[in-house]
Enzyme design. Structure first.
Site, PDB file in Angstrom:
ATOM      1  N   LYS A  36       8.195   4.604  -8.636  1.00 37.09           N
ATOM      2  CA  LYS A  36       8.319   6.398  -7.304  1.00 37.09           C
ATOM      3  C   LYS A  36      10.182   5.614  -7.989  1.00 37.09           C
ATOM      4  O   LYS A  36      11.016   5.066  -7.807  1.00 37.09           O
ATOM      5  CB  LYS A  36       8.284   6.612  -6.819  1.00 37.09           C
ATOM      6  CG  LYS A  36       6.259   6.920  -6.481  1.00 37.09           C
ATOM      7  CD  LYS A  36       5.615   7.493  -7.791  1.00 37.09           C
ATOM      8  CE  LYS A  36       4.456   7.443  -8.003  1.00 37.09           C
ATOM      9  NZ  LYS A  36       3.148   7.737  -7.493  1.00 37.09           N
TER      10      LYS A  36
HETATM   11  C1  LIG Z   1       1.762   8.042  -7.171  1.00 39.71           C
HETATM   12  C2  LIG Z   1       0.893   9.662  -7.229  1.00 39.71           C
HETATM   13  C3  LIG Z   1       0.105   9.548  -6.092  1.00 39.71           C
HETATM   14  C4  LIG Z   1      -0.737   8.033  -5.160  1.00 39.71           C
HETATM   15  O1  LIG Z   1      -0.041   7.289  -4.661  1.00 39.71           O
HETATM   16  P1  LIG Z   1       0.018   5.670  -4.146  1.00 39.71           P
HETATM   17  O2  LIG Z   1       1.263   5.479  -3.315  1.00 39.71           O
HETATM   18  O3  LIG Z   1      -0.045   5.227  -5.738  1.00 39.71           O
HETATM   19  O4  LIG Z   1      -1.218   6.394  -3.267  1.00 39.71           O
HETATM   20  C5  LIG Z   1      -0.150  10.475  -5.680  1.00 39.71           C
HETATM   21  N1  LIG Z   1       0.380  12.032  -6.443  1.00 39.71           N
HETATM   22  C6  LIG Z   1       0.737  12.117  -7.574  1.00 39.71           C
HETATM   23  C7  LIG Z   1       1.213  12.798  -7.663  1.00 39.71           C
HETATM   24  C8  LIG Z   1       1.386  10.943  -7.989  1.00 39.71           C
HETATM   25  O5  LIG Z   1       2.109  10.187  -8.925  1.00 39.71           O
END
Ligand SMILES: *Cc1c(COP(=O)(O)O)cnc(C)c1O
Length: 395
Positions: A195
């Site tokens: 991210k």
């Molecule tokens: C990455 C992501 C999540 C989950 O995040 P984590 O930190 O991996 O639990 C949820 N929704 C979307 C759209 C994502 O891209």
């Protein structure tokens, strides 16, 4: 014509380029080490500092940090009051966690199809899914481009629904001149390494509503009305468990990493935009490739760069193109198989709702690498490899 690597030719690059990757520098490492030498490892002063800085950055009154983005979604579903007997409308084109948070609370999911251009939730279809038990909408800013929040707000207000924004792709995006923090009742973020900013694992929920903020803080700490840091400061051992919560706490050293990463966000967003611009220009000249649609009233945070193939112009499907690009050492990926098509959601008969557009578009989507540390040469490798593979498989 250059021979494809998958057919024995030499690959477009010698090392695999991943689709996303974190950037961690010495100042990030120093920030973490400093906390490791301090008195607080888990919830201490850095958590509150990170929350305040994040709230400021995205324009929300409150931010509550948690252990990951999925915990953030679960906490948002809890704060929204979802429970057994309720139902929530969830976009079909997303990561599974956007729907799972509704199931964690024992509520039902109704899937809503997406717009063909942006692949965000199709607001013209939402009303047909609303019933007396509907209590929330979960929208996702797919790839980093904000969903249609003015329309979603109107629907939510007209039907008394809570609007949850899974903003895991969209840190730094804007919608009609407004920052992301106050578009929904609750917005959730992830700090997974792919991210925009990372804490290893980590997440955040933002809201302008003080009651939601209080519920989120209780939920992430076993349903207790105060945390250890607060009790130490107040000089008391006393705590009350007021509801069933979880241990979804983030640590102080992760928060220090998040704070340090946040100072670099603007520069990283600019780099993502500049890579996206290069891709947009290159793919405008390839009829076999459909570049992402950018709406003029919002800016994308470009978490991922998703192209679609015009399969009519090609001799093979997306799976063969994926394999060929992997052989060229381009770390392509697919985001996402529509959630209602997952075995869990199929298990007790067909899921409720509709996802025909999501299912059709899924067959021709491919995610290309985009992350701030990519060099211009890396970008050229990707463009060159896509051109090579597309030319090879052209009808
Ligand atoms: C990455 C992501 C999540 C989950 O995040 P984590 O930190 O991996 O639990 C949820 N929704 C979307 C759209 C994502 O891209």
């Amino acid at each position: 014509m250059a021979r494809l690597a998958i057919e024995g030719g030499s690959p477009a690059r010698s090392q695999l380029l991943p689709y996303g990757r974190q950037t961690v520098d010495e100042s990030d490492i120093d920030a973490v080490v400093q906390v490791l030498r301090s008195d607080w490892l888990t919830t201490g002063p850095k958590v509150a500092e990170f929350e305040a800085a994040f709230a400021e950055q995205i324009g929300a009154r409150f931010a509550v940090a948690v252990s990951n983005g999925t915990a953030a979604l679960h906490a948002a579903a809890y704060a929204a009051g979802l429970g057994p007997g309720d139902s929530a409308i969830v976009t079909a084109m997303t990561f599974v966690a956007s729907a799972n948070c509704v199931r964690y609370q024992g509520a039902d999911v109704q899937f809503c199809d997406v717009r063909r251009d942006t692949l965000n939730i199709d607001t013209t279809l939402v009303e047909s899914l609303i019933s007396p038990v509907t209590s929330a909408i979960v929208a996702v800013d797919f790839t980093g481009q904000p969903a249609d929040f003015d329309e979603l707000r109107m629907l939510a207000d007209a039907h008394g629904l809570i609007l949850i924004e899974d903003a895991a792709h969209a840190v730094g995006a804007t919608y009609r001149g407004r920052p992301l923090g106050a578009l929904a009742d609750l917005a959730t973020f992830s700090f997974h390494p792919v991210k925009h900013i990372t804490t290893g694992e980590g997440g955040m929920v933002t809201t302008n509503n003080p009651e939601f903020a209080a519920r989120l803080r209780t939920f992430r700490n076993h349903g207790l009305s105060s945390d250890h840091h607060q009790r130490e400061s107040a000089g008391t051992w006393e705590y009350q468990m007021v509801d069933l919560g979880y241990n979804y706490r983030i640590t102080d050293f992760q928060s220090a990493l998040g704070l340090s990463q946040l100072t670099k966000l603007e520069g990283w967003l600019a780099r993502r935009r500049s890579i996206a611009r290069k891709y947009q220009a290159a793919f405008a000249g390839m009829p076999e490739v459909e570049a992402p649609t950018e709406l003029s009233d919002r800016t994308s945070a470009w978490h991922i760069y998703v192209i679609r193939f015009n399969l009519d112009l090609l001799r093979v499907g997306r799976a063969d193109i994926y394999k060929a690009l992997r052989a060229e050492n381009i770390g392509v990926n697919v985001h996402y198989r529509p959630v209602p098509c997952q075995p869990y959601y199929q298990r007790s008969g067909p899921p409720r709702g509709h996802w025909a557009v999501a299912a059709a578009e899924y067959e021709r989507m491919l995610t290309l690498p985009i992350f701030p540390a990519m060099s211009d040469a890396d970008v050229d490798d990707v463009i060159g490899a896509v051109a090579k593979v597309v030319q090879h498989y052209r009808r």
